[in-house]
Design a protein around this motif. Structure first.
Motif, PDB file in Angstrom:
ATOM      1  N   ASN A 213       0.811  -1.222   0.000  1.00 48.24           N
ATOM      2  CA  ASN A 213       0.000   0.000   0.000  1.00 48.24           C
ATOM      3  C   ASN A 213       0.843   1.269   0.000  1.00 48.24           C
ATOM      4  O   ASN A 213       0.584   2.206   0.755  1.00 48.24           O
ATOM      5  N   GLN A 215       2.829   4.220  -2.689  1.00 45.88           N
ATOM      6  CA  GLN A 215       2.691   4.775  -4.040  1.00 45.88           C
ATOM      7  C   GLN A 215       4.084   4.998  -4.628  1.00 45.88           C
ATOM      8  O   GLN A 215       4.970   5.521  -3.964  1.00 45.88           O
ATOM      9  N   LYS A 217       5.997   6.822  -7.811  1.00 44.65           N
ATOM     10  CA  LYS A 217       5.965   7.718  -8.966  1.00 44.65           C
ATOM     11  C   LYS A 217       7.322   7.648  -9.642  1.00 44.65           C
ATOM     12  O   LYS A 217       8.352   7.532  -8.968  1.00 44.65           O
ATOM     13  N   GLU A 225       5.817  13.070 -15.521  1.00 44.11           N
ATOM     14  CA  GLU A 225       5.455  11.853 -14.804  1.00 44.11           C
ATOM     15  C   GLU A 225       5.212  10.713 -15.795  1.00 44.11           C
ATOM     16  O   GLU A 225       4.365  10.805 -16.668  1.00 44.11           O
ATOM     17  N   SER A 228       2.582   6.402 -12.064  1.00 40.87           N
ATOM     18  CA  SER A 228       2.164   6.655 -10.691  1.00 40.87           C
ATOM     19  C   SER A 228       1.061   5.669 -10.309  1.00 40.87           C
ATOM     20  O   SER A 228      -0.025   5.707 -10.882  1.00 40.87           O
ATOM     21  N   GLU A 229       1.373   4.774  -9.394  1.00 42.24           N
ATOM     22  CA  GLU A 229       0.393   3.778  -8.954  1.00 42.24           C
ATOM     23  C   GLU A 229       0.643   3.399  -7.496  1.00 42.24           C
ATOM     24  O   GLU A 229       1.740   3.598  -6.969  1.00 42.24           O
ATOM     25  N   GLN A 230      -0.369   2.808  -6.881  1.00 44.60           N
ATOM     26  CA  GLN A 230      -0.239   2.280  -5.527  1.00 44.60           C
ATOM     27  C   GLN A 230      -0.196   0.762  -5.571  1.00 44.60           C
ATOM     28  O   GLN A 230      -0.806   0.144  -6.446  1.00 44.60           O
ATOM     29  N   LEU A 244       4.757  -3.146  -8.359  1.00 45.30           N
ATOM     30  CA  LEU A 244       4.739  -1.731  -8.759  1.00 45.30           C
ATOM     31  C   LEU A 244       5.893  -1.404  -9.701  1.00 45.30           C
ATOM     32  O   LEU A 244       5.731  -0.706 -10.699  1.00 45.30           O
ATOM     33  N   ASP A 266       5.862   7.213  -1.852  1.00 44.82           N
ATOM     34  CA  ASP A 266       5.013   7.750  -0.781  1.00 44.82           C
ATOM     35  C   ASP A 266       4.668   6.578   0.131  1.00 44.82           C
ATOM     36  O   ASP A 266       3.920   5.682  -0.267  1.00 44.82           O
ATOM     37  N   PRO A 269       0.406   6.875   1.372  1.00 42.31           N
ATOM     38  CA  PRO A 269      -0.417   7.576   0.375  1.00 42.31           C
ATOM     39  C   PRO A 269      -1.845   7.877   0.836  1.00 42.31           C
ATOM     40  O   PRO A 269      -2.501   8.760   0.285  1.00 42.31           O
ATOM     41  N   LYS A 336       6.521  11.072   2.727  1.00 38.64           N
ATOM     42  CA  LYS A 336       5.633  11.241   1.563  1.00 38.64           C
ATOM     43  C   LYS A 336       6.396  11.261   0.231  1.00 38.64           C
ATOM     44  O   LYS A 336       5.783  11.248  -0.830  1.00 38.64           O
TER      45      LYS A 336
END
Length: 409
Positions: A213, A215, A217, A225, A228-230, A244, A266, A269, A336
Motif C-alpha cells: 500500500n 505509491q 511515482k 510523470e 504513478s500507482e499504488q 509496482l 510515498d 499515500p 511522503k
C-alpha cells in the motif's frame, strides 16, 4: 490436410499446435528443451498467472504497444475460452486479486500438463531437444534445418520462439534472426517488466523489505510523470523490484537513453501531509521522553526507521519533545517522498517479457501470417507486442497462437 511445423513449444506454440491439429492438420512442434512450456513453468513465481478474467476492452487497455493489432486474435480466443480449455482438461482454476487467474493447485506444472494432454489428444507430434537453426522455402514447401543440419519440410510454419527474456528457458532471439533473413523489420528490443537498478546505498540495507500500500511515482529530469500507482514493492541489493516496479518498467523500457529518471515513494499515500503530521504528533505524545529513533515504530517498518531518519537529517538521539515543527515538516516530506535515483533497468535474465520484436505492420492481423512470406506465421512474444503484468502477456501468446493455428487448413 496440411503439414504444419511449429518452432517453439512455449505458450503460443502449444496453443498453435492444438488449434492447427484440431483443424485436421498434421502438426509437429520442435522444442529445444527437454520439455514443453519451460517459461510457462516459471511464470507467476512458479504458480502461472494463466490469464486475466476480464473483458476484451480491459485486455486491450493493458497492452502497451500495438493493441489494435490484437483485435482479431482476442476475438478468436479470449480469456474465458482459455479458462474453459484448461478446466475441460481436468485442471481447476481460481481467480485472485486483480482478476488474475491461477491453477487452484498453485502449480504451473498443472497448466503444462493440461496443454501436453490437449496436444496428445489431437495427435500433435513433439520433437524435443531440437534447436532449429534455419527457416527457408523450397518451391512451395517450408524447410527447417536443425543444429545437426537435419532437414524437415512442411506446408506451413509457425514461429513461436519467444523473445529474449529468461534466456535460460530457450528464449534466445532465434525468431528475430529467422524474421530478419526473410526481410522483416525488427523493432528494437528491450527488457520489460523488470526490476530497477537504484543509486542509493540504503536499498542494500533495506534488502528483503517488502512494502504494501505504497505509491511509486517515476519522473524524468523535466518532472514529466511516466508512472504513478499504488501497490506493493520490494527492496533488493541492487535497487527495487516487486509488482509496482515491474509495471513502472513497462513505461521506461526503451526510454532510458537520453533521460534521467527518479523514483518517489510515498510510504503513506492514504494520508495527506497535514493528517500525517497530526499522526506523528500523536505518536510523539506517547513517546514524549524517548529518543527520536524509538518513536516511529507504529508508523514505519523497523528496518525503514534509520533510513528515514538519516534522510530527514534529524539527530536520532534527540528527545522527542525537542523535535521542532520544521524538523517534523522535513520528516513528513521524506515519508511522503522517499527519493530514488534510477540508474537503469535489469537485464533480460530478470525481465518477464521483451519489448520490441517482429514489426506487426508486416503481419496479417487476421491470420498472423507474414505479409512477406506465404505460409510463415509469427506468434507470441517474438512479435512487437507486450502488456502489463496480470496475465495479459500470456493471453497474447494464447490468442495469437490460436489464431495462427486455426487459420491453417
Amino acid at each position: 490436410m496440411s503439414e504444419v511445423l511449429i518452432v517453439g513449444g512455449g505458450a503460443a506454440g502449444m496453443m498453435a499446435g492444438i488449434a492447427a491439429a484440431y483443424n485436421g492438420n498434421q502438426v509437429t512442434i520442435f522444442e529445444k528443451n527437454e520439455k514443453l512450456g519451460k517459461k510457462v513453468y516459471i511464470t507467476g513465481k512458479g504458480r502461472c498467472n494463466v490469464t486475466n478474467a476480464s473483458d476484451m476492452e480491459n485486455h486491450m487497455n493493458n497492452v502497451m504497444v500495438n493493441a489494435k493489432f490484437l483485435y482479431g486474435a482476442f476475438h478468436a480466443l479470449d480469456a474465458e475460452d482459455v479458462c474453459r480449455m484448461i478446466e475441460s482438461s481436468g485442471v481447476a482454476l481460481k481467480t485472485e486479486r486483480g482478476n488474475r487467474v491461477f491453477p487452484e493447485s498453485d502449480k504451473s506444472s498443472d497448466i503444462i500438463w493440461a496443454f501436453t494432454k490437449m496436444l496428445k489428444d489431437v495427435g500433435v507430434q513433439i520433437v524435443y531437444n531440437t534447436e532449429i537453426k534455419k527457416v527457408d522455402k523450397e518451391q512451395e514447401r517450408v524447410v527447417l534445418y536443425d543444429s545437426k543440419n537435419k532437414k524437415y519440410s512442411g506446408d506451413s510454419c509457425i514461429i513461436a520462439t519467444g523473445g529474449l527474456s529468461y534466456p535460460t528457458t530457450g528464449s534466445t532471439g532465434d525468431g528475430y534472426l529467422f524474421a530478419k533473413k526473410m526481410g522483416h523489420e525488427i523493432v528494437e528490443t528491450h527488457p520489460s517488466l523488470v526490476p530497477f537498478n537504484v543509486q542509493e546505498e540504503f536499498c542494500k540495507r533495506l534488502q528483503g523489505l517488502s512494502l504494501k500500500n505504497v505509491q511509486l511515482k517515476v519522473l524524468d529530469e523535466n518532472q514529466k510523470e511516466y508512472y504513478s500507482e499504488q501497490g506493493e514493492m520490494l527492496f533488493t541489493h541492487f535497487g527495487i523490484s516487486g509488482p509496482l516496479v515491474l509495471s513502472a518498467s513497462a513505461y521506461l523500457s526503451g526510454n532510458m537513453n537520453g533521460h534521467t529518471f527518479r523514483g518517489v515513494i510515498d510510504l503513506k499515500p492514504a494520508l495527506d501531509e497535514e493528517t500525517l503530521d497530526k499522526r506523528i504528533l500523536k505518536d510523539f505524545e506517547e513517546n514524549i521522553n524517548r529518543n527520536f529513533n524509538n518513536s516511529l515504530d507504529k508508523l514505519l517498518p523497523k528496518k525503514m526507521i534509520p533510513v528515514v531518519i538519516e534522510l530527514a537529517g534529524i539527530d536520532p538521539f534527540k528527545k522527542v519533545h525537542e523535535i521542532t515543527k520544521e524538523e517534523r515538516k522535513t520528516l513528513v516530506g521524506v515519508i511522503k517522498g522517499l527519493p530514488l535515483r534510477i540508474t537503469g533497468l535489469r537485464n533480460y535474465n530478470e525481465a518477464i517479457i521483451t519489448r520490441g520484436g517482429v514489426s506487426v505492420k508486416e503481419i496479417n492481423p487476421k491470420t498472423m501470417e507474414s505479409k512477406k512470406w506465404n505460409h510463415i506465421y509469427f506468434v507470441g512474444e517474438v512479435l512487437d507486442l507486450d502488456a502489463m503484468t496480470g496475465g495479459y502477456n500470456l493471453q497474447i501468446a494464447w490468442s495469437t497462437g490460436y489464431l495462427a493455428g486455426s487459420s491453417i487448413y
